[in-house]
Write an enzyme that holds these catalytic residues in place. Structure first.
Site, PDB file in Angstrom:
ATOM      1  N   HIS A 127      50.331  34.091  41.500  1.00  0.00           N
ATOM      2  CA  HIS A 127      48.941  34.701  41.188  1.00  0.00           C
ATOM      3  C   HIS A 127      48.646  35.431  42.440  1.00  0.00           C
ATOM      4  O   HIS A 127      47.717  35.288  43.316  1.00  0.00           O
ATOM      5  CB  HIS A 127      48.229  32.853  42.085  1.00  0.00           C
ATOM      6  CG  HIS A 127      46.361  32.951  41.705  1.00  0.00           C
ATOM      7  ND1 HIS A 127      46.015  34.136  41.165  1.00  0.00           N
ATOM      8  CD2 HIS A 127      45.740  32.496  42.179  1.00  0.00           C
ATOM      9  CE1 HIS A 127      44.632  33.409  40.954  1.00  0.00           C
ATOM     10  NE2 HIS A 127      44.965  32.530  41.623  1.00  0.00           N
ATOM     11  N   GLN A 130      44.431  35.601  44.366  1.00  0.00           N
ATOM     12  CA  GLN A 130      44.863  34.825  45.393  1.00  0.00           C
ATOM     13  C   GLN A 130      45.769  35.259  46.870  1.00  0.00           C
ATOM     14  O   GLN A 130      44.673  35.502  47.541  1.00  0.00           O
ATOM     15  CB  GLN A 130      45.380  34.176  44.761  1.00  0.00           C
ATOM     16  CG  GLN A 130      45.352  32.382  45.996  1.00  0.00           C
ATOM     17  CD  GLN A 130      43.867  32.513  46.295  1.00  0.00           C
ATOM     18  OE1 GLN A 130      43.141  31.823  44.911  1.00  0.00           O
ATOM     19  NE2 GLN A 130      43.416  32.216  47.132  1.00  0.00           N
ATOM     20  N   ASP A 218      48.201  24.084  48.699  1.00  0.00           N
ATOM     21  CA  ASP A 218      48.105  24.548  47.344  1.00  0.00           C
ATOM     22  C   ASP A 218      48.099  22.828  46.590  1.00  0.00           C
ATOM     23  O   ASP A 218      48.917  21.894  47.311  1.00  0.00           O
ATOM     24  CB  ASP A 218      48.962  25.297  46.532  1.00  0.00           C
ATOM     25  CG  ASP A 218      48.434  25.229  44.877  1.00  0.00           C
ATOM     26  OD1 ASP A 218      47.096  25.204  45.066  1.00  0.00           O
ATOM     27  OD2 ASP A 218      48.878  25.939  44.226  1.00  0.00           O
ATOM     28  N   ARG A 286      38.220  36.571  47.290  1.00  0.00           N
ATOM     29  CA  ARG A 286      38.464  36.680  45.527  1.00  0.00           C
ATOM     30  C   ARG A 286      37.870  37.971  44.657  1.00  0.00           C
ATOM     31  O   ARG A 286      38.248  38.770  44.223  1.00  0.00           O
ATOM     32  CB  ARG A 286      38.473  35.313  44.725  1.00  0.00           C
ATOM     33  CG  ARG A 286      39.483  34.802  45.343  1.00  0.00           C
ATOM     34  CD  ARG A 286      40.658  34.920  45.352  1.00  0.00           C
ATOM     35  NE  ARG A 286      41.354  35.459  43.674  1.00  0.00           N
ATOM     36  CZ  ARG A 286      41.068  34.542  42.853  1.00  0.00           C
ATOM     37  NH1 ARG A 286      40.641  33.225  42.800  1.00  0.00           N
ATOM     38  NH2 ARG A 286      41.427  34.891  41.874  1.00  0.00           N
TER      39      ARG A 286
HETATM   40  N1  NVA Z   1      49.078  26.521  42.146  1.00  0.00           N
HETATM   41  C1  NVA Z   1      47.858  26.099  41.189  1.00  0.00           C
HETATM   42  C2  NVA Z   1      46.917  27.718  41.651  1.00  0.00           C
HETATM   43  C3  NVA Z   1      45.502  27.419  41.207  1.00  0.00           C
HETATM   44  C4  NVA Z   1      44.522  28.391  41.598  1.00  0.00           C
HETATM   45  C5  NVA Z   1      47.570  26.407  39.590  1.00  0.00           C
HETATM   46  O1  NVA Z   1      48.217  27.141  39.035  1.00  0.00           O
HETATM   47  O2  NVA Z   1      46.724  25.601  39.323  1.00  0.00           O
HETATM   48  N1   CP Z   2      41.944  29.739  43.245  1.00  0.00           N
HETATM   49  C1   CP Z   2      41.668  29.988  42.052  1.00  0.00           C
HETATM   50  O1   CP Z   2      42.369  30.431  40.987  1.00  0.00           O
HETATM   51  O2   CP Z   2      41.136  28.803  41.320  1.00  0.00           O
HETATM   52  P1   CP Z   2      40.445  28.660  39.948  1.00  0.00           P
HETATM   53  O3   CP Z   2      41.269  28.335  39.879  1.00  0.00           O
HETATM   54  O4   CP Z   2      38.832  27.946  40.474  1.00  0.00           O
HETATM   55  O5   CP Z   2      39.766  29.983  39.785  1.00  0.00           O
END
Ligand code: NVA
Ligand code: CP
Length: 300
Positions: A127, A130, A218, A286
Site C-alpha cells: 500500500h 499510504q 493495522d 493521503r
Molecule cells: N491491510 C489493510 C489495509 C487497509 C487500508 C487491508 O489490506 O485491508
Molecule cells: N487507509 C486506507 O487506504 O483506507 P481505505 O481502505 O478506506 O481507502
C-alpha cells in the site's frame, strides 16, 4: 513506457525526497499545479475504500482533472478482459490510472502495458501511497535524522510497504509479529540490504516498541482475509496496541494506524483517541501525498 508507482521502490531515494518536498509545497499552497487539466483519471476499485477513493477523487479534482470510478461491475480486470487489453484501452481515454485490487500482478501488468502512469491504491502485497503519506506525517510531527518505527501486527501490505521505504530511507524498523504472519520474504531481504536501515523481526511486542518514535498498527485480517479473522486474532492478540504497551515507548511516541481500525482488536479506544495518536493527520495527508505522486509522475 510512462513512469508508474506500483510500489515505493519504483522511486529512487532522491525521488522519494522530491515527492515529500512537492507534497509539502502543495499542502502549504506554495504551489498549485494542474497537470491533469483537461484529462480524466480512471480509478479502478475491486475492494472497498473510504480514504483512498475520496482522497484520489478530491486530489484529481484539485489537479484540474476528472475522476472516473470503475468497479468490478464494469471491467472485471483479468476476467472479462485481459490486463493487457484494459491497459491499452484505458490509455486511449485517460491521463492516469489508479487501481486498488487483490493481485499485485494486475498492477504491474497495467504498468507494463499502459502508456500512462499507473498508481497503486493498495494490493494484497503493498500500500505504497499510504506509507508515503505516513512518513510525511512523521516528518511534520518530529524532526529527526532517523526514526525508530515499531510496526505491530500482521505482516501484510502495510508492513511490506514500511520495509520498502526502509530499503530507500534510513529507518530503524522493528516488526512485532507472530512467526506465522511474517512480511514478504523478498521485500524483507531487500530492506535488509540497506545498511543505513536496521530491520528487526521479533515475536516480543515490548522489544519492538522500546524507545520507539512511532508505534504503528493495522487490522489483523486484511480485506479478502476476513474468513481468517479468528485465526489471526489468536496469533496476534499479544500485539494489541494498548496503554500498557504504549508505556514502553517514549512519552512523545506517535501512534499511527492507516485506518479503518477494528477498535478493541489491534488497538484500544484510549490509545487511538489518545494524545499520541495522529491517525486523522495520516488520513488527511493521503490527499496531499497522492497529489504530489501524480504530479511527479505526470512531469516525467
Ligand atoms: N491491510 C489493510 C489495509 C487497509 C487500508 C487491508 O489490506 O485491508
Ligand atoms: N487507509 C486506507 O487506504 O483506507 P481505505 O481502505 O478506506 O481507502
Amino acid at each position: 513506457m510512462a513512469r508508474s508507482f506500483t510500489e515505493i521502490t519504483d522511486l529512487t531515494t532522491s525521488e522519494v525526497l522530491e515527492v515529500f518536498e512537492l507534497c509539502r509545497k502543495m499542502k502549504t499552497g506554495e504551489i498549485a499545479p494542474e497537470p491533469l487539466a483537461g484529462k480524466s483519471v480512471a480509478c479502478i476499485f475491486t475492494k472497498a475504500s473510504l480514504r483512498t477513493r475520496i482522497s484520489f477523487e478530491v486530489g484529481i479534482n484539485q489537479l484540474g482533472g476528472n475522476s472516473l470510478y470503475i468497479t468490478d461491475k464494469e471491467i472485471k480486470i483479468g476476467v472479462r478482459e485481459s490486463v493487457h487489453d484494459v491497459a491499452k484501452v484505458l490509455s486511449r481515454f485517460v491521463g492516469l490510472i489508479m487501481i486498488r485490487t487483490f493481485a499485485h500482478s494486475n498492477v504491474t501488468g497495467l504498468a507494463e502495458y499502459a502508456t500512462v502512469p499507473i498508481v497503486n491504491g493498495l494490493t494484497d502485497l503493498v500500500h505504497p501511497c499510504q506509507i508515503m503519506g505516513d512518513y510525511f506525517t512523521i516528518l511534520e510531527h518530529k524532526k529527526k535524522d532517523k526514526y525508530s518505527i515499531a510496526y505491530l501486527g500482521d505482516g501484510n501490505n502495510i508492513a511490506n510497504s514500511w520495509l520498502n521505504l526502509a530499503s530507500l530511507i534510513p529507518i530503524d524498523l522493528r516488526i512485532g509479529t507472530n512467526e506465522s504472519t511474517p512480511p514478504d520474504k523478498g521485500i524483507l531481504e531487500k530492506a535488509r540490504q540497506n545498511s543505513e536501515s536496521s530491520v528487526l523481526l521479533t515475536g516480543d511486542p515490548k522489544e519492538a516498541v522500546k524507545d520507539a518514535d512511532v508505534i504503528y498498527t493495522d487490522v489483523w485480517a486484511s480485506m479478502g482475509q476476513k474468513d481468517k479473522q479468528k485465526e489471526k486474532e489468536n496469533l496476534l492478540s499479544k500485539f494489541q496496541v494498548n496503554s500498557a504497551l504504549l508505556a514502553g515507548a517514549g512519552p512523545d511516541c506517535l501512534v499511527m494506524h492507516c485506518l479503518p481500525a477494528e477498535r478493541g482488536r489491534e488497538i484500544t479506544d484510549e490509545v487511538i483517541d489518545g494524545p499520541n495518536s495522529v491517525v486523522f493527520d495520516q488520513a488527511e495527508n493521503r490527499l496531499h501525498i497522492q497529489k504530489a505522486i501524480m504530479a511527479f509522475l505526470l512531469d516525467r
